[in-house]
Write an enzyme that holds these catalytic residues in place. Sequence first.
Site, PDB file in Angstrom:
ATOM      1  N   ASP A   1      -1.237  -8.557   3.570  1.00 24.27           N
ATOM      2  CA  ASP A   1      -0.856  -7.588   4.659  1.00 24.27           C
ATOM      3  C   ASP A   1      -1.377  -8.453   5.951  1.00 24.27           C
ATOM      4  O   ASP A   1      -2.084  -9.417   5.889  1.00 24.27           O
ATOM      5  CB  ASP A   1      -1.876  -6.316   4.158  1.00 24.27           C
ATOM      6  CG  ASP A   1      -3.405  -6.784   4.384  1.00 24.27           C
ATOM      7  OD1 ASP A   1      -3.584  -7.596   3.559  1.00 24.27           O
ATOM      8  OD2 ASP A   1      -3.994  -5.901   4.758  1.00 24.27           O
ATOM      9  N   GLU A   2      -0.805  -7.596   7.023  1.00 27.39           N
ATOM     10  CA  GLU A   2      -1.359  -7.985   8.315  1.00 27.39           C
ATOM     11  C   GLU A   2      -1.374  -9.612   8.585  1.00 27.39           C
ATOM     12  O   GLU A   2      -2.716 -10.143   8.853  1.00 27.39           O
ATOM     13  CB  GLU A   2      -2.516  -7.465   8.535  1.00 27.39           C
ATOM     14  CG  GLU A   2      -2.586  -5.833   8.551  1.00 27.39           C
ATOM     15  CD  GLU A   2      -3.730  -5.069   9.008  1.00 27.39           C
ATOM     16  OE1 GLU A   2      -3.736  -4.009   9.677  1.00 27.39           O
ATOM     17  OE2 GLU A   2      -4.932  -5.595   8.655  1.00 27.39           O
TER      18      GLU A   2
END
Length: 560
Positions: free
Chosen positions: A227-228
């Site tokens: 993620d991110e």
Amino acid sequence: MAFLRIQKLNLLRLTVLLIVALAGIRFLFRDSGALDLHKNISKNSNFWGKGGEAKTHSQALELSAAKEPDPKQDTKKRLSKDFSATEMRLVHLDLKGAAPKVSYLEQVFPLLSKLGANGVLVEYEDMFPFKGELEILKAPYAYSEDDVEKIQQLAKLNGLEVVPLVQTFGHVEFILKHDKYRYLREVERFPNSFNPHVPGTLSLLKNLLSQVIDKHRHSAWIHIGADEVFHLGEGMESKTWISRNNGDVGKMYLNHIKEVVNFIVTKYQGLQVLLWDDMLRKISVGAIQESGIPKHASPVLWFYSPDLDLELIDTFVSKYADSGFETVWFASAFKGTTGPTQAWTPLNDHLKNHLSWLKVIQAMSKHPDIKFQGTAITGWQRYDHYSVLCELLPVGIPSLAVCLQTLVNGGFTEATKKKTLDVLGFRNIHLEKGTCEGNGAFPGSEVYHMVEKINSQLRESILKALEEESAIQGWFSLYHRKHRFGNPRNLENFGSKILKLHEDWESFLQNFRAQLDAIYFPDTVEEWMEENVNPHMDQLRQLVKDYKEIVRLNAKPKAL
């Protein structure tokens, strides 16, 4: 008599000849069997070692009883577990900050099971006992191999499936902060994300994943984070790749994830892969399908706000179904999402988050092509590797209990509330205030109450003494303290109050530190005190120190 003696002698000779003959026949058959075995060995190269060195008879039999794996693939088959009919509820343990001692987890795991959890999502980060070239990644108080094994034993004892989480793209500050791995950064200035084009990235990840998965041989899932991935596409190699591939950053992301997933499912047959979904949200269905990831992985949709955009989430679920994913997970939060410096958990916000997720879960019948597998109830301990600590686990346990029981019972009814109170040992719970009445009977309840007092009273009581006490403002200002002068008559008007306030808080904090020491390692205790206690107490301590010194000066003239 002589005749009988001769007959007996002949009979004895005949018996001896018969025994010899039988022994000879047995010897011949044994050689024949050995010859047949030798012929069989010759036909099967698996019975031979390198350079034509023959294996022993016992080794040959052992090999013939088991199938040899392909020497080109270091695969490790796992016992498959059938969770198809089980709605998983994983409690997230974010260990990149305030990692509890195993002795505390031993008390907490039975509570999680009682509240309705059937798994734990363990994000080790630098708390894992990495070996070899990865040993540099270990925190000073990292768990030992025995600790990791005991965590799994405790989980099994309490009916909790252990799902390890290893970040493989973004949020890898705990790796890229080291000079040794600086060259793997996507952007040289920032330690957040891997450069997917450097061969060393995949090599390191294979080592990282292997060490963690090998220590979790009974786990059915591995979560790869992903993620991110901040600054993806901003590195020079990425810019070059993008210019040659029609600016498709999404495809670049998927190529890296595909490498990671393929490594896992090839080496660890039967292991299922989970990944956070936020990077997939802007990637086309066609690109996701083409990557082949949906065959082996499941997205985990995460949203932590109290009021979810249900239509948006429904759109994402449809998209992932169209992409070919067979199962989907959701991620809620019981703490650690309402502010990077949050010390006290807002119960109502997290309850609303779970009530929103229940609406999503109840609407999953609209998506027959994708199965809802479970929820990861996240409890973030830091926003990232470099941020301060959020709410401590004991502080978040009442919120966790409310959230888990809400998922189990399909809502937070009076019956749900009663069960929650009974398990926690409270008399009442005030959702809006975020507080509970009663002593509490859960592991760490002492810390819960003490943090509540610190959070609500420490700063306020000291500010009141420093700023609202007129005698301090008039006769013991910062100017007085700087130049070391004051009238003892006036100082005594507030001195006893200040000394009592200081004594009470120091005594309380000494007990509080002892409670923290029982749960956490020294670095966590020190960090929490530095961030949440010392900024206020140091003002009071300095005031008391100055007071005692200046009173002893007995009204001497102002120091120049």
